[in-house]
Scaffold this active site. Structure first.
Site, short mmCIF file in Angstrom:
data_model
loop_
_atom_site.label_atom_id
_atom_site.label_comp_id
_atom_site.label_asym_id
_atom_site.label_seq_id
_atom_site.Cartn_x
_atom_site.Cartn_y
_atom_site.Cartn_z
N ASP A 196 0.89 -1.05 -0.06
CA ASP A 196 0.20 0.07 0.12
C ASP A 196 1.00 1.35 -0.11
O ASP A 196 1.63 1.29 1.00
CB ASP A 196 -1.02 -0.04 1.30
CG ASP A 196 -1.75 1.33 1.48
OD1 ASP A 196 -2.70 1.48 0.38
OD2 ASP A 196 -1.59 2.08 2.24
N GLU A 280 -1.26 -1.42 -5.99
CA GLU A 280 -2.50 -0.81 -6.57
C GLU A 280 -2.18 0.34 -7.48
O GLU A 280 -1.41 1.18 -7.18
CB GLU A 280 -3.44 0.11 -5.26
CG GLU A 280 -4.68 0.69 -5.41
CD GLU A 280 -5.29 1.13 -4.36
OE1 GLU A 280 -6.67 1.50 -4.43
OE2 GLU A 280 -4.61 1.15 -3.33
N CYS A 332 -12.68 -4.93 5.50
CA CYS A 332 -12.16 -5.47 6.89
C CYS A 332 -11.25 -6.90 5.99
O CYS A 332 -11.80 -7.67 5.53
CB CYS A 332 -13.11 -5.91 7.68
SG CYS A 332 -12.22 -7.26 9.12
N CYS A 335 -12.95 -10.19 7.91
CA CYS A 335 -14.26 -11.01 7.53
C CYS A 335 -14.68 -10.54 6.30
O CYS A 335 -15.70 -11.13 5.66
CB CYS A 335 -15.01 -10.47 8.72
SG CYS A 335 -15.46 -8.97 8.69
N CYS A 351 -13.74 -2.88 13.05
CA CYS A 351 -14.71 -3.58 12.17
C CYS A 351 -16.02 -3.44 12.96
O CYS A 351 -15.97 -4.17 14.01
CB CYS A 351 -14.28 -4.77 11.61
SG CYS A 351 -15.42 -5.46 10.55
N CYS A 354 -16.78 -7.83 12.93
CA CYS A 354 -15.92 -8.84 13.68
C CYS A 354 -15.40 -8.24 14.96
O CYS A 354 -14.82 -8.82 15.77
CB CYS A 354 -15.08 -9.44 12.90
SG CYS A 354 -13.74 -8.56 12.05
N ASP A 361 -3.49 1.50 6.91
CA ASP A 361 -2.74 1.21 5.87
C ASP A 361 -2.17 -0.34 6.00
O ASP A 361 -2.30 -0.79 4.72
CB ASP A 361 -1.35 2.06 5.99
CG ASP A 361 -1.43 3.48 5.85
OD1 ASP A 361 -2.58 3.88 5.21
OD2 ASP A 361 -0.89 4.09 6.56
#
Length: 407
Positions: A196, A280, A332, A335, A351, A354, A361
């Site tokens: 990232d 990305e 997340c 999950c 989250c 969960c 990051d």
């Protein structure tokens, strides 16, 4: 694949004058080729063929009084300048037809003697060589001192002499690498990683490692401002202004070289330690129009990803780019619940499904890895998706030596 190795040259005063003649002659021949095409276009005539231009603009021009000084430099330099003009027109027309990918280039323009970068190219026909003492011997230039920073893996096919804006000279060699040697240098390993890219940290890896952003431009801003202010106070056309201009150019060159070295070291390390790498694809041109523009340019994400691309291709690694609209910061990684967009000041979040506490990051890096299909099983068995072809060619940059001394 082809790579480019560049080395610093240290010519004496006479060799610098000889190179100035070579740069000027190559520039004149290039401009003559562009003028011949433009005159034909305005007159509605067909473009002169590539085979006609060398005879007209080099052979016959040398016999005329106005261009007789073209014979003072190697003929190979002039021929390569014509080939550069021909390649520029081919790329321009191919882009107009949609046959060439990437940014659309404009029509070839006249070169100026005030251009920051000047270059000439010597092919094998020029009979250049490396002397026993490690100097680069060029036709009608002489034996030039070279600072060999490393050895060349194979014999180069051509050498380009470059003078940059800071007044430095470089010899750039093109070589063909051996795929077997590249594969042996970095054998396959069972590990993959997601990256990232950001500004607070240059890169956060899916392993949890955070690599700080060096901010080379930000650290040099004070020095650059002072040098630019001194330049603005000099009289145009004076020798003191040229000295101040070189001072500014050298300060910028230091920043560029430091950033490039950082990108090289990090990209080589990631390629050597991982079989698969996921990143990305970012809209750098869009981010460069925001208030973060200076920081975005200072990071140099595009140059870093380009290095990952060609190094992955060279050493048999897999580089996967995921879409920029993938909600890596909203999902997340535990999950898979999409928790919605979050402002940039939110660096940690929990989250709602969960209850996992996420570093923004690190969570994004894990999602990048999973979205690319490079996640590994618990026992470490690698998953190898089909390799993604690079969107444009990158034959290297970065480099440098050859010949007897280099070997």
């Amino acid at each position: 694949m082809q790579l480019r190795y560049a080395f610093r040259l240290y010519p004496d005063a006479g060799q610098q004058r000889a190179w100035a003649r070579a740069f000027g002659c190559a520039r004149v021949v290039f401009n003559d080729a562009v003028r011949a095409r433009e005159d034909a276009r305005r007159a509605g005539r067909p473009f002169p063929k590539a085979g006609e231009l060398p005879t007209r603009l080099i052979t016959e021009a040398k016999r005329s009084a106005s261009r007789s000084w073209l014979s003072e430099v190697s003929a190979v330099v002039l021929q390569q300048s014509l080939r550069d003009a021909e390649a520029a027109y081919k790329n321009f027309f191919a882009s107009l037809k949609g046959a060439r990918k990437g940014p659309k280039p404009g029509a070839p323009r006249f070169k100026s003697r005030k251009d920051a970068r000047q270059s000439v190219r010597f092919t094998a026909n020029a009979r250049w060589s490396i002397t026993d003492t490690g100097r680069l011997n060029l036709p009608k230039i002489g034996a030039v001192k070279v600072k060999w920073s490393r050895t060349l893996p194979t014999t180069p096919t051509s050498v380009t002499v470059i003078k940059d804006a800071a007044g430095r000279f470089f010899a750039s060699f093109v070589i063909d690498t051996d795929p077997a040697e590249d594969a042996a240098r970095m054998p396959a390993i069972g590990q993959s990683i997601g990256i990232d890219l950001g500004l607070t940290h240059f890169a956060v890896l899916s392993t949890g490692e955070k690599i700080d952003s060096p901010r080379f431009l930000r650290r040099a801003e004070k020095k650059l401002k002072r040098a630019q202010r001194e330049l603005s106070r000099k009289q145009k056309g004076s020798k003191n202004r040229e000295k101040a201009r070189l001072k500014v150019a050298r300060a910028h060159a230091e920043v560029t070289d430091a950033r490039k070295e950082f990108h090289h070291q990090l990209s080589t390390r990631l390629i050597s330690e991982n079989q698969g790498i996921a990143v990305e694809s970012l809209s750098v041109s869009g981010l460069a129009r925001t208030r973060l523009a200076k920081s975005v340019h200072d990071a140099g994400w595009t140059a870093f990803v380009n290095m990952l691309e060609y190094k992955a291709q060279r050493h048999g690694r897999t580089l996967v780019k995921i879409g920029r609209f993938e909600p890596t910061s909203q999902t997340c990684s535990t999950c898979g619940t999409v928790d919605g967009p979050k402002p940039l000041h939110v660096r940690e979040w929990t989250c709602t499904a969960c209850g996992t506490l996420h570093d923004r990051d690190h969570n994004a890096a894990l999602n990048v890895q999973q979205a690319a299909g490079l996640a590994v099983t618990a026992c470490g068995a690698p998953v190898r998706p089909e390799p993604v072809l690079a969107q444009r060619e990158e034959t290297g940059s970065h480099g440098f030596p050859t010949g007897n001394r280099a070997a």
